[in-house]
Design a protein around this motif. Sequence first.
Motif, PDB file in Angstrom:
ATOM      1  N   LYS A 225     -28.599   8.305 -10.243  1.00  0.00           N
ATOM      2  CA  LYS A 225     -29.331   9.221  -9.384  1.00  0.00           C
ATOM      3  C   LYS A 225     -28.928  10.634  -9.776  1.00  0.00           C
ATOM      4  O   LYS A 225     -27.740  10.973  -9.785  1.00  0.00           O
ATOM      5  CB  LYS A 225     -28.977   8.964  -7.919  1.00  0.00           C
ATOM      6  CG  LYS A 225     -29.648   9.910  -6.937  1.00  0.00           C
ATOM      7  CD  LYS A 225     -29.191   9.630  -5.508  1.00  0.00           C
ATOM      8  CE  LYS A 225     -29.826  10.608  -4.528  1.00  0.00           C
ATOM      9  NZ  LYS A 225     -29.355  10.358  -3.130  1.00  0.00           N
ATOM     10  N   SER A 226     -29.903  11.461 -10.112  1.00  0.00           N
ATOM     11  CA  SER A 226     -29.536  12.783 -10.627  1.00  0.00           C
ATOM     12  C   SER A 226     -30.590  13.818 -10.313  1.00  0.00           C
ATOM     13  O   SER A 226     -31.758  13.497 -10.043  1.00  0.00           O
ATOM     14  CB  SER A 226     -29.313  12.726 -12.145  1.00  0.00           C
ATOM     15  OG  SER A 226     -30.516  12.416 -12.815  1.00  0.00           O
ATOM     16  N   ASN A 227     -30.148  15.057 -10.347  1.00  0.00           N
ATOM     17  CA  ASN A 227     -31.068  16.189 -10.300  1.00  0.00           C
ATOM     18  C   ASN A 227     -30.450  17.319 -11.095  1.00  0.00           C
ATOM     19  O   ASN A 227     -29.229  17.476 -11.140  1.00  0.00           O
ATOM     20  CB  ASN A 227     -31.366  16.608  -8.855  1.00  0.00           C
ATOM     21  CG  ASN A 227     -30.115  17.021  -8.104  1.00  0.00           C
ATOM     22  OD1 ASN A 227     -29.576  18.106  -8.311  1.00  0.00           O
ATOM     23  ND2 ASN A 227     -29.631  16.145  -7.220  1.00  0.00           N
ATOM     24  N   SER A 254     -26.340  20.630 -12.445  1.00  0.00           N
ATOM     25  CA  SER A 254     -26.806  19.245 -12.343  1.00  0.00           C
ATOM     26  C   SER A 254     -25.790  18.394 -11.600  1.00  0.00           C
ATOM     27  O   SER A 254     -24.589  18.688 -11.595  1.00  0.00           O
ATOM     28  CB  SER A 254     -27.072  18.652 -13.736  1.00  0.00           C
ATOM     29  OG  SER A 254     -25.857  18.482 -14.448  1.00  0.00           O
ATOM     30  N   THR A 255     -26.302  17.344 -10.996  1.00  0.00           N
ATOM     31  CA  THR A 255     -25.485  16.349 -10.312  1.00  0.00           C
ATOM     32  C   THR A 255     -26.028  14.984 -10.658  1.00  0.00           C
ATOM     33  O   THR A 255     -27.246  14.758 -10.569  1.00  0.00           O
ATOM     34  CB  THR A 255     -25.517  16.537  -8.790  1.00  0.00           C
ATOM     35  OG1 THR A 255     -25.053  17.845  -8.463  1.00  0.00           O
ATOM     36  CG2 THR A 255     -24.645  15.494  -8.089  1.00  0.00           C
ATOM     37  N   ASN A 256     -25.181  14.070 -11.104  1.00  0.00           N
ATOM     38  CA  ASN A 256     -25.642  12.690 -11.272  1.00  0.00           C
ATOM     39  C   ASN A 256     -24.577  11.725 -10.774  1.00  0.00           C
ATOM     40  O   ASN A 256     -23.381  11.946 -10.959  1.00  0.00           O
ATOM     41  CB  ASN A 256     -26.098  12.392 -12.710  1.00  0.00           C
ATOM     42  CG  ASN A 256     -24.965  12.242 -13.683  1.00  0.00           C
ATOM     43  OD1 ASN A 256     -24.005  11.522 -13.449  1.00  0.00           O
ATOM     44  ND2 ASN A 256     -25.081  12.930 -14.819  1.00  0.00           N
ATOM     45  N   THR A 257     -25.073  10.683 -10.112  1.00  0.00           N
ATOM     46  CA  THR A 257     -24.197   9.681  -9.513  1.00  0.00           C
ATOM     47  C   THR A 257     -24.671   8.308  -9.934  1.00  0.00           C
ATOM     48  O   THR A 257     -25.807   7.907  -9.643  1.00  0.00           O
ATOM     49  CB  THR A 257     -24.206   9.775  -7.978  1.00  0.00           C
ATOM     50  OG1 THR A 257     -23.867  11.107  -7.577  1.00  0.00           O
ATOM     51  CG2 THR A 257     -23.205   8.798  -7.378  1.00  0.00           C
ATOM     52  N   GLY A 258     -23.815   7.589 -10.637  1.00  0.00           N
ATOM     53  CA  GLY A 258     -24.123   6.233 -11.069  1.00  0.00           C
ATOM     54  C   GLY A 258     -23.066   5.266 -10.577  1.00  0.00           C
ATOM     55  O   GLY A 258     -22.052   5.656  -9.995  1.00  0.00           O
ATOM     56  N   GLY A 259     -23.324   3.982 -10.830  1.00  0.00           N
ATOM     57  CA  GLY A 259     -22.369   2.960 -10.414  1.00  0.00           C
ATOM     58  C   GLY A 259     -23.023   1.919  -9.540  1.00  0.00           C
ATOM     59  O   GLY A 259     -24.174   1.505  -9.773  1.00  0.00           O
TER      60      GLY A 259
END
Length: 658
Positions: A225-227, A254-259
């Motif tokens: 999930k990113s922007n 930018s911000t991205n969150t994975g997992g």
Amino acid sequence: MQIIIIIMLLALLFVNNTNAQNPTRAIFADSSEKKDMNEIVVQSTRTSRTIKNTPTRIETIDGEELDEKNNMRPSNVSMLLHESTGLQVQQTSATSGNASIRMQGLDGKYTQLLKDGYPNFGNFASGLSILEIPPLDLKQVEIIKGPASTLYGGGAIAGIVNFISKMPKEKLEGDFILNQSNVGQTNIGAYISKKNKKIGYSILGAANFQKAYDVDKDDFSELPKSNSFTINPRFFYYINPSTTMMLGNSFTTSTNTGGDMEVINNKVTSEHTYFEKNKTLRNTTIFELEKKFTNKNSIKLKQSLSFFDRHITIPDYNFSGLNTNSYTDVSYIFSRRKHMFISGANIIFDKFKQENINTHNAQSFTVGVYFQDTWDVADKITIESGMRIDNITYQSIIFKNNQTFALPRLSALFKLSNKLSSRISGGLGYKAPTVFTEQTESMQYRGITALSNVTAEKSIGATVDVNYKTNISADLDFSVNQLFFYTQINNPLILESDIIVNDFFVNASKPINSKGFETNLKFIYKEDLKLFVGYTFIDARANYLTTNQFLPLLPKNKLNLTMMYEKEDNFKLGIEGYYTDKQYLYNGNRTPSFWEFGFMAQKTFRKVSAFINFENFTDQRQSKYKTVVNLPHDNPSFDAIWNHTEGFIVNGGLKLKL
């Protein structure tokens, strides 16, 4: 079968009712030769020469292919580089999608990324750089393979990739794009520029949004999930007809969150706890002043100041810091009879300050002087020779070292006939020690000790290529570029572990060798139907290893196939196929080989174009062989990435060109 039917229907729709045009632009320049009517002036050698008269071998990606790849991946340049012969985009994180660029099979740290000649994408910023460069404002991309240290210094061992921005013209230029994909990505971008007698400007703005995407339903994201948001204004002041000043600033956040998908969706439980979050802020300010003289001599001052702030967070661990980079360069170009000389000096300061603790605090200070002579020996022979001397001081919290490097380089162009030419090039290079590599990036820099008692890596490399073009018939043009390359890296910096499970860098006693060749074929039928074939063979080995010496995650053979049919300002259709050979993993096992295919179509209605792209429509992905994530959910481990992770993607949108 449904996908094939859709593609056939789209092809019929776009081809129907077309008007004959006379396009003259090639999709890409994969060799040093272009049609005479398409003279490309390259900037990476600073000589303002056309590509066919430059002794240094330069590949250019321009015009049509930039437009095509912008359709496929509007958010960044990863697709543009992934599908170029001899280049490999290596994904370094299964959850965040971070990636680096490999050239000639060598680790990404040996390829220098430039934006308009500024080296602001190294060290801590390198793992995210290609994901934060939008392609909308690019005029062309220039690729030099092999040693390129004379003008660009340390780090250009495998080569350079220089992203060249568009310049303002007297006519207002505007490009706008809106894109949506089936994997939850939305892209919005705009570029405008204009020039008058005294003032010019260009402004790029881009926003990208990505939903977390789990294609194999293993509860872990293949796409985070990113922007991200980018704004890049540049202002030009034309002091007089011979003097130009430019000031620009590029800002990206930018911000991205994975997992674990449950964690991303704010549904944390005792079992579902793993995530990887990256927050970045990149700000680069550039200043240029150029004075041209009546005899084609010129002097240019370039200055950039870049800040890259990044926070990496996973459960029970955080790594964050600020990377500051300052680059100053002054160069003077002057001509004497058959010689064009470039002399210059630059100063580079790079500092990384880790937040909270100081384990990896480091800095380097480089002073370099360089000189290059391009000599037109005869009508059919041009020789380019150069020398750089760099003095660099680098230090960590444990040690400090100073080294001086003399970096000669020699290139020669032989025009054997109007159809046949050849280039030969060789030189030395170096890479200052850093903890920021592909391998440590994949570890989020956990357990890495500070650099101690290491020296810079040194290289020697050479390339030889042969170019041939001819007309097979009145309607069929053919050209071929055959490149051979060799690079040896001495004192390579490698990661080892001690009995306490700490990882540390040491210089290996034996070198890394990379050798191979690239073959590029181009067929153009009636200027509308174009076929490109690219083949890469790489044999890269780490001689310090006692068992399997082949470099991991490197296919020995790769094949690129692209066919494009277009009517300029009307429509274009393209289909692509890519073969990737087996690769060795870090444990010595080998992966399967695989094919991937793509299809794109674009229809232009005056100033508006509609496009659709089917990327990897055979759904080639690593999880079809084995899941990348190894359980348990709350403390997973990840396999190395050797294939696509996200699988089939379809995207489409609209473009407006003023």
